[in-house]
Motif scaffolding. Structure first.
Motif, PDB file in Angstrom:
ATOM      1  N   LEU A 155      23.122  -4.983  10.638  1.00 20.43           N
ATOM      2  CA  LEU A 155      23.951  -5.780   9.931  1.00 20.43           C
ATOM      3  C   LEU A 155      25.457  -5.192   9.708  1.00 20.43           C
ATOM      4  CD1 LEU A 155      24.349  -8.433   8.025  1.00 20.43           C
ATOM      5  CD2 LEU A 155      23.665  -7.170   6.150  1.00 20.43           C
ATOM      6  N   GLY A 156      25.461  -3.798   9.458  1.00 20.01           N
ATOM      7  CA  GLY A 156      26.696  -3.181   9.439  1.00 20.01           C
ATOM      8  C   GLY A 156      27.032  -2.438  10.477  1.00 20.01           C
ATOM      9  N   HIS A 157      26.574  -2.677  11.650  1.00 20.67           N
ATOM     10  CA  HIS A 157      26.846  -1.984  12.948  1.00 20.67           C
ATOM     11  C   HIS A 157      26.652  -2.703  14.040  1.00 20.67           C
ATOM     12  CE1 HIS A 157      25.783   1.144   9.738  1.00 20.67           C
ATOM     13  NE2 HIS A 157      26.613   1.717  10.219  1.00 20.67           N
ATOM     14  N   GLY A 158      27.837  -3.183  14.752  1.00 18.91           N
ATOM     15  CA  GLY A 158      27.665  -3.774  16.119  1.00 18.91           C
ATOM     16  C   GLY A 158      27.722  -3.068  17.204  1.00 18.91           C
ATOM     17  N   THR A 159      28.896  -3.123  17.925  1.00 18.28           N
ATOM     18  CA  THR A 159      29.190  -2.198  19.067  1.00 18.28           C
ATOM     19  C   THR A 159      29.183  -0.831  18.769  1.00 18.28           C
ATOM     20  OG1 THR A 159      31.641  -2.526  18.886  1.00 18.28           O
ATOM     21  CG2 THR A 159      30.105  -4.103  20.273  1.00 18.28           C
ATOM     22  N   PHE A 160      29.302  -0.256  17.513  1.00 20.90           N
ATOM     23  CA  PHE A 160      29.547   1.106  17.090  1.00 20.90           C
ATOM     24  C   PHE A 160      28.036   1.757  17.036  1.00 20.90           C
ATOM     25  CE2 PHE A 160      30.276   4.279  13.411  1.00 20.90           C
ATOM     26  CZ  PHE A 160      30.483   5.278  14.359  1.00 20.90           C
ATOM     27  N   ILE A 161      27.611   2.083  18.148  1.00 22.04           N
ATOM     28  CA  ILE A 161      26.104   2.318  18.256  1.00 22.04           C
ATOM     29  C   ILE A 161      25.867   3.793  17.972  1.00 22.04           C
ATOM     30  CG2 ILE A 161      24.196   2.562  20.095  1.00 22.04           C
ATOM     31  CD1 ILE A 161      25.494  -0.370  19.607  1.00 22.04           C
ATOM     32  N   ARG A 162      26.632   4.751  17.778  1.00 24.42           N
ATOM     33  CA  ARG A 162      26.840   5.884  17.033  1.00 24.42           C
ATOM     34  C   ARG A 162      26.419   6.032  15.767  1.00 24.42           C
ATOM     35  NH1 ARG A 162      31.595   9.305  19.121  1.00 24.42           N
ATOM     36  NH2 ARG A 162      32.235   7.346  19.037  1.00 24.42           N
ATOM     37  N   GLY A 163      26.885   4.918  15.056  1.00 24.85           N
ATOM     38  CA  GLY A 163      26.766   4.701  13.730  1.00 24.85           C
ATOM     39  C   GLY A 163      25.659   4.159  13.174  1.00 24.85           C
ATOM     40  N   ASN A 284      21.603  13.233  31.196  1.00 25.14           N
ATOM     41  CA  ASN A 284      22.774  12.645  31.077  1.00 25.14           C
ATOM     42  C   ASN A 284      22.389  11.619  29.815  1.00 25.14           C
ATOM     43  OD1 ASN A 284      25.072  10.939  30.758  1.00 25.14           O
ATOM     44  ND2 ASN A 284      25.289  10.522  32.883  1.00 25.14           N
ATOM     45  N   SER A 285      22.992  11.992  28.553  1.00 22.59           N
ATOM     46  CA  SER A 285      22.716  11.164  27.510  1.00 22.59           C
ATOM     47  C   SER A 285      22.947   9.696  27.384  1.00 22.59           C
ATOM     48  CB  SER A 285      23.177  11.798  26.135  1.00 22.59           C
ATOM     49  OG  SER A 285      24.789  11.833  26.173  1.00 22.59           O
ATOM     50  N   LYS A 286      24.167   9.142  28.536  1.00 22.02           N
ATOM     51  CA  LYS A 286      24.529   8.109  28.557  1.00 22.02           C
ATOM     52  C   LYS A 286      23.586   7.036  28.987  1.00 22.02           C
ATOM     53  CE  LYS A 286      28.719   8.841  26.904  1.00 22.02           C
ATOM     54  NZ  LYS A 286      28.804  10.196  26.865  1.00 22.02           N
ATOM     55  N   LEU A 287      22.399   7.627  29.711  1.00 26.22           N
ATOM     56  CA  LEU A 287      21.390   6.818  30.294  1.00 26.22           C
ATOM     57  C   LEU A 287      20.666   6.333  29.166  1.00 26.22           C
ATOM     58  CD1 LEU A 287      19.926   9.379  32.818  1.00 26.22           C
ATOM     59  CD2 LEU A 287      21.407   7.204  33.273  1.00 26.22           C
ATOM     60  N   ASN A 288      20.966   6.847  27.700  1.00 28.25           N
ATOM     61  CA  ASN A 288      20.082   5.786  26.782  1.00 28.25           C
ATOM     62  C   ASN A 288      20.770   4.618  26.494  1.00 28.25           C
ATOM     63  OD1 ASN A 288      18.147   8.118  26.327  1.00 28.25           O
ATOM     64  ND2 ASN A 288      19.621   9.146  25.104  1.00 28.25           N
ATOM     65  N   TYR A 289      21.915   4.359  27.187  1.00 25.95           N
ATOM     66  CA  TYR A 289      22.460   2.990  26.895  1.00 25.95           C
ATOM     67  C   TYR A 289      22.170   2.064  27.984  1.00 25.95           C
ATOM     68  CZ  TYR A 289      25.136   5.596  23.186  1.00 25.95           C
ATOM     69  OH  TYR A 289      25.656   6.219  22.112  1.00 25.95           O
ATOM     70  N   GLY A 290      21.251   2.573  28.841  1.00 29.13           N
ATOM     71  CA  GLY A 290      21.372   1.912  30.313  1.00 29.13           C
ATOM     72  C   GLY A 290      20.960   0.414  30.066  1.00 29.13           C
ATOM     73  N   ALA A 291      19.864   0.173  29.185  1.00 29.80           N
ATOM     74  CA  ALA A 291      19.458  -1.282  29.003  1.00 29.80           C
ATOM     75  C   ALA A 291      20.333  -2.197  28.622  1.00 29.80           C
ATOM     76  CB  ALA A 291      18.207  -1.246  27.957  1.00 29.80           C
ATOM     77  N   MET A 293      23.609  -1.749  28.868  1.00 28.38           N
ATOM     78  CA  MET A 293      24.854  -1.781  29.798  1.00 28.38           C
ATOM     79  C   MET A 293      24.382  -2.782  30.483  1.00 28.38           C
ATOM     80  SD  MET A 293      27.097  -0.146  28.722  1.00 28.38           S
ATOM     81  CE  MET A 293      28.248  -0.330  30.130  1.00 28.38           C
ATOM     82  N   PHE A 294      23.016  -2.979  31.037  1.00 25.21           N
ATOM     83  CA  PHE A 294      22.501  -3.959  32.121  1.00 25.21           C
ATOM     84  C   PHE A 294      22.828  -5.367  31.509  1.00 25.21           C
ATOM     85  CE2 PHE A 294      18.817  -6.825  32.619  1.00 25.21           C
ATOM     86  CZ  PHE A 294      18.858  -6.863  33.981  1.00 25.21           C
ATOM     87  N   VAL A 295      22.569  -5.366  30.131  1.00 24.46           N
ATOM     88  CA  VAL A 295      22.600  -7.123  29.499  1.00 24.46           C
ATOM     89  C   VAL A 295      24.042  -7.155  29.326  1.00 24.46           C
ATOM     90  CG1 VAL A 295      22.134  -7.969  27.477  1.00 24.46           C
ATOM     91  CG2 VAL A 295      20.429  -6.595  28.218  1.00 24.46           C
ATOM     92  N   ARG A 296      24.937  -6.183  29.078  1.00 22.28           N
ATOM     93  CA  ARG A 296      26.190  -6.653  29.162  1.00 22.28           C
ATOM     94  C   ARG A 296      26.841  -7.168  30.543  1.00 22.28           C
ATOM     95  NH1 ARG A 296      26.058  -6.616  24.103  1.00 22.28           N
ATOM     96  NH2 ARG A 296      26.675  -4.842  22.796  1.00 22.28           N
ATOM     97  N   VAL A 297      26.321  -6.659  31.488  1.00 21.41           N
ATOM     98  CA  VAL A 297      26.605  -7.025  32.921  1.00 21.41           C
ATOM     99  C   VAL A 297      26.129  -8.316  33.093  1.00 21.41           C
ATOM    100  CG1 VAL A 297      26.308  -6.979  35.426  1.00 21.41           C
ATOM    101  CG2 VAL A 297      26.775  -4.629  34.031  1.00 21.41           C
TER     102      VAL A 297
END
Length: 329
Positions: A155-163, A284-291, A293-297
């Protein structure tokens, strides 16, 4: 009565400066892909014509009725999918075409309640899960013995995933993770299929082991009883209500009050938590965002399809719309 093409529209087509079939093949990628697409469309559009009645336009339905019609239509369509599965014609890419893009908007105009199950839940397990987790979860998801969604946005966090505020704290004594949404702003908000349909979801949360935060990771959480479909203890869940569109997709909210899940419910292809709580970092910690990122495409790809549909409608309409008296010549 034989269908008549508007003469103005036919004139525009006759004056076309390029080969329509050639352009179609270029857009699809190959003659084989064009053939496959047309077979898929014919199969599922026939399914639509034989399915639930749509005599009452969706604009006149209540929020509850829109969801029920969408659920009914989705279930009917997936009977066709099951048949294609049995014939060996269905793979994960075909699922995406059926529940996303132009074909989807023809079959279930206001969206499918199973969309996130196939576009996010299963791909996340494929991309983020270990081989053992594939064996445990993918077969059940593929056959729809469980229905899943993907709960990241709060509810308080959209694309600010680290938050993100949702936490998953490892308890080495019980070898479990304890998931908690400590604040109102940490409520998971918007996931499609969460409001009424799903009984499992992938929850994105801040991982804590031995008092240290290791950032966001993904966890499979059962949220409803598989037999009664009632929320499990510690789970607060519901539909967020009417929206401008996609009201057949029951976007929902989720709060977790110290809900415990087994250690192996953390998706561990790239990072792991050992039984004693030792954290093994991903290369590579960015791999945790993989799912995600796939959906964004996928979203960008689908928007392209929807825009082509809108442009086609506008172009055809501009060819036949009259603003004044028609005079010969």
């Amino acid at each position: 009565m034989k269908h008549q093409i508007n003469p103005d529209l036919q004139r525009e087509r006759d004056n076309c400066s390029f080969d329509i079939a050639e352009l179609t093949t270029i857009i699809d990628g190959s003659p084989e892909k064009t053939k496959e697409r047309k077979e898929r469309e014919e199969c599922f559009l026939v399914s639509l014509s034989e399915g639930p009645s749509t005599a009452v336009p969706e604009e006149y339905l209540s929020h509850k009725e829109k969801y029920e019609r969408g659920l009914h239509s989705s279930c009917y369509i997936f009977k066709r999918i099951r048949k294609w599965q049995e014939e060996g014609k269905m793979n994960i890419n075909n699922y995406r075409y059926v529940i996303g893009g132009i074909l989807s908007s023809s079959l279930v105009r206001d969206g499918s309640v199973f969309g996130l199950h196939y576009i996010m839940f299963m791909p996340a397990i494929i991309n983020l899960g270990s081989e053992e987790q594939h064996q445990t979860w993918l077969k059940r998801a593929w056959t729809c013995s469980i229905i899943g969604t993907f709960a990241q946005t709060e509810l308080g966090h959209g694309t600010f995933i680290r938050g993100l505020e949702t936490t998953a704290t490892y308890d080495p004594d019980t070898k479990e993770f304890v998931l908690n949404t400590p604040t109102l702003t940490s409520y998971k908000w918007w996931p499609g299929g969460l409001g009424h349909t799903s009984n499992h979801c992938i929850v994105v949360a801040q991982l804590y082991t031995a008092g240290k935060c290791h950032g966001i990771h993904s966890f499979i959480v059962q949220i409803r009883d598989e037999d009664t479909h009632m929320p499990l203890p510690g789970v607060k869940i519901g539909n967020i209500g009417a929206k401008l569109g996609l009201n057949a997709v029951d976007n929902g909210y989720l709060a977790l009050d110290h809900v415990r899940i087994p250690r192996m419910n953390m998706l561990m292809r790239h990072a792991q938590v050992m039984e004693d709580g030792t954290y093994v970092k991903s290369r590579n910690s960015k791999l945790n965002y993989g799912a995600m990122m796939f959906v964004r495409v996928v979203i960008v790809f689908d928007m392209l399809n929807y825009l082509t549909k809108a442009v086609t409608i506008a172009t055809r309409y501009s060819a036949v719309r009259r603003q004044c008296q028609v005079k010969e010549g």
